[in-house]
Design a protein around this motif. Structure first.
Motif, PDB file in Angstrom:
ATOM      1  N   ASN A  22       5.805  -6.114   7.557  1.00  0.00           N
ATOM      2  CA  ASN A  22       4.644  -5.886   8.426  1.00  0.00           C
ATOM      3  C   ASN A  22       5.137  -5.841   9.861  1.00  0.00           C
ATOM      4  N   GLY A  28       2.489   2.079   9.406  1.00  0.00           N
ATOM      5  CA  GLY A  28       2.007   1.865   8.044  1.00  0.00           C
ATOM      6  C   GLY A  28       1.317   0.521   7.870  1.00  0.00           C
ATOM      7  N   THR A  31       3.045  -3.458   4.263  1.00  0.00           N
ATOM      8  CA  THR A  31       3.571  -2.553   3.241  1.00  0.00           C
ATOM      9  C   THR A  31       4.450  -3.327   2.277  1.00  0.00           C
ATOM     10  N   THR A  36       1.469   1.057   1.315  1.00  0.00           N
ATOM     11  CA  THR A  36       0.741   0.415   2.415  1.00  0.00           C
ATOM     12  C   THR A  36      -0.518  -0.272   1.891  1.00  0.00           C
ATOM     13  N   LYS A 193       7.088   3.762   8.148  1.00  0.00           N
ATOM     14  CA  LYS A 193       6.369   5.008   7.912  1.00  0.00           C
ATOM     15  C   LYS A 193       6.481   5.916   9.139  1.00  0.00           C
TER      16      LYS A 193
END
Length: 285
Positions: A22, A28, A31, A36, A193
């Motif tokens: 995180n 994202g 995750t 996610t 991401k």
């Protein structure tokens, strides 16, 4: 494409994605294993189940999400060995549509459609017409890297993303040429991401427009002063002083107008390159 290819590809993607993270700079959010919280919530709701932290995702749920939302979304079963994995990994990291755009752009003149991120008949036909999948994988990875470099988060995650893409390139090319690919390794920062929503902003043309307008206004003023000079020509001292002002105003106004036009050209050029890198504008195949 066989089911075993998907499992082999997924095994390598999961190594790249790691476990629960995180990172505050990762768009994202929370995750786990590349899934996610947002995706997991939608998946659970679709199954009629209560939402819960992505920390609790099961291996069966992980496979189901990757199979439906990434592997099937890019129609990887219809892609050649190596290309399937490269497009699949890109889909997990940046979304299926974005990864398909990289493939479409990499197909060059073989692909006649627009860069729309849809794996349609035209895209698949173009892929089947490729005679060197090794080179196609290189072009896909190059487009992916170009995209990543145009994200605001590149300074934070760029090293990890770059290393991940190079490993994906190597694994994909090994599969494409019938060799045994290397095992994937976890790359710090490579799991963040990378979404188009986090793209760098294109330079604004407003400063150039303002400078051009001011320059044009200054040139108009110098013309007015020139007329005034002619009217005051009998008064030599005043006329000479106005003449000097005219020269200064005209030069400054011309430089301002030229600078404004130059900035507008630069801003438009940067915006075009940004749109091409992000796949947000039509790119000629």
């Amino acid at each position: 494409m066989t089911a075993s290819r998907e499992k082999e590809a997924l095994a390598r993607v999961l190594v790249h994605e790691g476990g629960y993270v995180n990172h505050p700079a990762d768009p994202g959010g929370p995750t786990n294993k590349g899934v996610t919280q947002r995706i997991y919530d939608a998946y659970r709701k679709g199954k009629g189940l209560a939402t819960r932290s992505v920390k609790g995702i099961t291996s069966l749920e992980v496979f189901d999400i990757y199979d439906r939302q990434y592997w099937d979304a890019v129609k990887a079963d219809q892609l050649p060995a190596g290309v399937d994995y490269v497009v699949f990994d890109g889909a997990v990291n940046s979304g299926p549509g974005q990864s398909i755009k990289w493939l479409q752009g990499a197909l060059g003149p073989l692909y006649k459609g627009s860069i729309d991120g849809v794996m349609g008949v035209g895209t698949l036909a173009a892929v089947s017409a490729v005679n060197n999948y090794d080179a196609l994988i290189d072009r896909i990875c190059d487009q992916r890297l170009n995209f990543l470099r145009h994200l605001r988060t590149w300074n934070t995650f760029g090293r990890g993303w770059g290393a991940r893409v190079e490993e994906v390139r190597s694994i994909g090319k090994a599969w494409a040429t019938g060799e045994t690919p290397q095992a994937a390794g976890f790359i710090d920062g490579g799991l963040a991401k990378a979404f188009v929503e986090d793209a760098k902003a294109a330079p604004a043309t407003a400063p150039g427009d303002a400078a051009t307008g001011a320059g044009a206004g200054g040139l108009g003023l110098s013309g007015y002063l020139y007329d005034l000079q002619n009217q005051l020509s009998p008064f030599s001292y005043t006329s000479e002083w106005i003449g000097k002002v005219i020269v200064v105003v005209a030069i400054a106004s011309a430089l301002l107008a030229i600078g404004g036009l130059g900035w507008r050209w630069y801003a438009n050029r940067k915006a075009k390159h940004l749109a091409e890198a992000l796949g947000t504008a039509a790119v000629a195949p």
